[in-house]
Scaffold this motif. Structure first.
Motif, PDB file in Angstrom:
ATOM      1  N   TYR A  13      87.232 -45.847 -51.558  1.00 27.57           N
ATOM      2  CA  TYR A  13      86.125 -45.019 -52.102  1.00 27.57           C
ATOM      3  C   TYR A  13      85.975 -43.735 -51.282  1.00 27.57           C
ATOM      4  O   TYR A  13      84.992 -43.555 -50.545  1.00 27.57           O
ATOM      5  N   PRO A  14      86.948 -42.811 -51.411  1.00 27.28           N
ATOM      6  CA  PRO A  14      86.925 -41.632 -50.533  1.00 27.28           C
ATOM      7  C   PRO A  14      85.699 -40.738 -50.715  1.00 27.28           C
ATOM      8  O   PRO A  14      85.356 -39.986 -49.799  1.00 27.28           O
ATOM      9  N   SER A  15      85.020 -40.832 -51.883  1.00 30.00           N
ATOM     10  CA  SER A  15      83.875 -39.923 -52.100  1.00 30.00           C
ATOM     11  C   SER A  15      82.526 -40.587 -51.827  1.00 30.00           C
ATOM     12  O   SER A  15      81.492 -39.910 -51.836  1.00 30.00           O
ATOM     13  N   ASN A  16      82.513 -41.899 -51.654  1.00 26.87           N
ATOM     14  CA  ASN A  16      81.215 -42.587 -51.480  1.00 26.87           C
ATOM     15  C   ASN A  16      80.771 -42.559 -50.015  1.00 26.87           C
ATOM     16  O   ASN A  16      81.611 -42.587 -49.114  1.00 26.87           O
ATOM     17  N   PRO A  17      79.448 -42.575 -49.787  1.00 27.01           N
ATOM     18  CA  PRO A  17      78.998 -42.726 -48.405  1.00 27.01           C
ATOM     19  C   PRO A  17      79.395 -44.108 -47.876  1.00 27.01           C
ATOM     20  O   PRO A  17      79.164 -45.121 -48.544  1.00 27.01           O
ATOM     21  N   VAL A  18      80.019 -44.134 -46.704  1.00 25.74           N
ATOM     22  CA  VAL A  18      80.301 -45.406 -46.028  1.00 25.74           C
ATOM     23  C   VAL A  18      79.446 -45.398 -44.761  1.00 25.74           C
ATOM     24  O   VAL A  18      79.573 -44.507 -43.913  1.00 25.74           O
ATOM     25  N   ILE A  19      78.541 -46.368 -44.685  1.00 17.95           N
ATOM     26  CA  ILE A  19      77.593 -46.416 -43.563  1.00 17.95           C
ATOM     27  C   ILE A  19      77.957 -47.612 -42.685  1.00 17.95           C
ATOM     28  O   ILE A  19      78.005 -48.748 -43.150  1.00 17.95           O
ATOM     29  N   SER A  20      78.249 -47.295 -41.432  1.00 19.81           N
ATOM     30  CA  SER A  20      78.699 -48.319 -40.499  1.00 19.81           C
ATOM     31  C   SER A  20      77.497 -48.775 -39.674  1.00 19.81           C
ATOM     32  O   SER A  20      76.781 -47.939 -39.110  1.00 19.81           O
ATOM     33  N   VAL A  21      77.281 -50.088 -39.628  1.00 23.95           N
ATOM     34  CA  VAL A  21      76.069 -50.606 -38.978  1.00 23.95           C
ATOM     35  C   VAL A  21      76.427 -51.661 -37.928  1.00 23.95           C
ATOM     36  O   VAL A  21      77.112 -52.631 -38.215  1.00 23.95           O
ATOM     37  N   VAL A  22      75.938 -51.424 -36.721  1.00 24.98           N
ATOM     38  CA  VAL A  22      76.120 -52.383 -35.626  1.00 24.98           C
ATOM     39  C   VAL A  22      74.890 -53.287 -35.618  1.00 24.98           C
ATOM     40  O   VAL A  22      73.760 -52.790 -35.629  1.00 24.98           O
ATOM     41  N   VAL A  23      75.135 -54.595 -35.615  1.00 26.74           N
ATOM     42  CA  VAL A  23      74.035 -55.553 -35.810  1.00 26.74           C
ATOM     43  C   VAL A  23      73.763 -56.340 -34.528  1.00 26.74           C
ATOM     44  O   VAL A  23      74.663 -57.013 -34.012  1.00 26.74           O
ATOM     45  N   TYR A  24      72.536 -56.244 -34.035  1.00 27.80           N
ATOM     46  CA  TYR A  24      72.106 -57.117 -32.933  1.00 27.80           C
ATOM     47  C   TYR A  24      71.109 -58.099 -33.510  1.00 27.80           C
ATOM     48  O   TYR A  24      69.946 -57.762 -33.749  1.00 27.80           O
ATOM     49  N   LEU A  25      71.562 -59.275 -33.797  1.00 25.32           N
ATOM     50  CA  LEU A  25      70.715 -60.261 -34.473  1.00 25.32           C
ATOM     51  C   LEU A  25      71.369 -61.639 -34.411  1.00 25.32           C
ATOM     52  O   LEU A  25      72.070 -62.053 -35.336  1.00 25.32           O
ATOM     53  N   PRO A  26      71.197 -62.352 -33.289  1.00 20.60           N
ATOM     54  CA  PRO A  26      71.776 -63.695 -33.251  1.00 20.60           C
ATOM     55  C   PRO A  26      71.091 -64.588 -34.296  1.00 20.60           C
ATOM     56  O   PRO A  26      69.878 -64.763 -34.264  1.00 20.60           O
ATOM     57  N   ALA A  27      71.867 -65.091 -35.237  1.00 16.89           N
ATOM     58  CA  ALA A  27      71.295 -65.895 -36.327  1.00 16.89           C
ATOM     59  C   ALA A  27      72.321 -66.926 -36.790  1.00 16.89           C
ATOM     60  O   ALA A  27      73.520 -66.686 -36.696  1.00 16.89           O
ATOM     61  N   THR A  28      71.818 -68.048 -37.277  1.00 11.92           N
ATOM     62  CA  THR A  28      72.708 -69.103 -37.777  1.00 11.92           C
ATOM     63  C   THR A  28      72.133 -69.658 -39.070  1.00 11.92           C
ATOM     64  O   THR A  28      70.909 -69.839 -39.180  1.00 11.92           O
TER      65      THR A  28
END
Ligand SMILES: NC(=O)C1=CN([C@@H]2O[C@H](COP(=O)(O)OP(=O)(O)OC[C@H]3O[C@@H](n4cnc5c(N)ncnc54)[C@H](OP(=O)(O)O)[C@@H]3O)[C@@H](O)[C@H]2O)C=CC1
Ligand SMILES: CC(C)(CO)C(=O)C(=O)O
Length: 326
Positions: free
Chosen positions: A120-135
């Motif tokens: 998807y060369p024209s779409n916004p790609v949003i990179s997100v770093v997640v701090y959330l220990p969850a199970t």
């Protein structure tokens, strides 16, 4: 108008963002696989220090095909980052990515964005770093603590201004749902900082079938081994020009685990995969990093050893899964 948000993969992380975005007033639909029936009948139940014991019922579908025919403002990718798998997740998402859809990756790892940019060369790609220990304790039942925050930025960092606006609007949406999100002009250094945590801890805890604290307590050398791998990650990030990733940052990240020592520690997501016999994010978290080190000529013997062992373990688990099906 309330944005339409599709969450692909409502496991430990995805379910929590179903809740947060529902709270923000978005129209949320979750693409579920093994937990489809539970999510459809009962919704998601989150036991959390941050939000309390809460429940949310969103619209759920089994596949992206079921969610096609509608304009999605955001598609949140909350499945595991399985770099190299075919079809790619980017390809799977084709039916739900419209001309204006922003693709938001809430995943660990490095170089995970490339397949989306290619598709998807024209779409916004949003990179997100997640701090959330969850199970996910059982289908649709998720446990998390009080830590939840996102570090957000476009990929690449010099994306067009409309993509930057989409990243900023996404942060506002998270905040409206009482989540925590910080916007960065370049989020890649933050990815390297998170990799200092994930590259040693996730595979070592999976290999040792131990929480981070149990791992450190098991031998006097264990913490030093983790530290030496963290320093390798710092050296690789520095070779890429990220000077702000330094030993102070690594010491801070190691300190977070050490601070848990009186407690039983946390189970990184790769350890949760081991317990359930699932595939692990070996390439996204370790393999891609080893390959960058090789390309840049940075010695990474500790990380390479971890890669070789975790890759063999992952393949052994894959063989077991095939045998179980026969
Ligand atoms: N858990 C944690 O503490 C943290 C995780 N992360 C990262 O967040 C990301 C998500 O991790 P996590 O939530 O733990 O992972 P989970 O395995 O708990 O959840 C992933 C979900 O994606 C679903 N999924 C995968 N493929 C498909 C598909 N084709 N169609 C529909 N659903 C699909 C899985 O379904 P199924 O159950 O059928 O496999 C599962 O429900 C990873 O990159 C992880 O490293 C980051 C910080 C903390
Ligand atoms: C180590 C941890 C929990 C940090 O949020 C994580 O990223 C994971 O489990 O993959």
């Amino acid at each position: 108008m309330a944005p339409n948000v599709l969450i692909f993969g409502a496991g430990a992380i995805g379910s929590i963002y179903v809740y947060i975005l529902d709270q923000a007033g978005a129209n949320v639909t979750a693409v579920c696989r093994s937990n489809y029936q539970a999510a459809k009948e009962h919704g998601f139940e989150i036991m959390s220090e941050k939000f309390g014991h809460v429940k949310v019922k969103s619209s759920v579908v089994r596949t992206v095909e079921e969610a096609s025919g509608q304009e999605w403002d955001y598609v949140l990718v909350c499945s595991k980052a399985m770099c190299g798998s075919r079809p790619t997740t980017a390809e799977i998402l084709k039916p739900v990515v419209g001309a204006k859809t922003a693709i938001v990756l809430l995943q660990n790892g490095i170089s995970i964005e490339e397949e989306y940019i290619e598709a998807y060369p024209s779409n916004p790609v949003i990179s997100v770093v997640v701090y959330l220990p969850a199970t996910q304790l059982a289908s649709g039942i998720i446990k998390m603590g009080d830590l939840e925050y996102l570090e957000v930025g476009t990929y690449p960092s010099d994306a067009p201004s409309s993509h930057k606006e989409a990243a900023s609007a996404f942060c506002d949406l998270i905040k409206a749902g009482k989540g925590h999100a910080i916007l960065y002009d370049d989020v890649q250094p933050r990815r390297w900082s998170k990799l200092i945590v994930n590259a040693p801890w996730n595979p070592l805890c999976a290999l040792a079938r131990s929480t981070d604290v149990a791992f450190m307590n098991a031998s006097p050398q264990a913490t030093d081994v983790v530290w030496s791998v963290m320093k390798e990650i710092v050296a690789i990030a520095n070779a890429l020009g990220y000077a702000e990733i330094n030993e102070e940052e690594a010491a801070f990240q190691l300190g977070r685990a050490k601070a848990r020592i009186p407690d039983k520690g946390i189970e990184p997501s790769m350890l949760a995969d081991i317990w359930l016999g699932r595939a692990m994010e070996v390439e996204a978290i370790v393999g891609n990093t080893v390959r960058i080190a090789e390309k840049k000529g940075v010695p990474a013997p500790g990380l390479t050893m971890i890669y070789v062992l975790t890759k063999a373990l992952d393949e052994s688990n894959a063989r077991q899964r095939i045998l179980k099906k026969l």
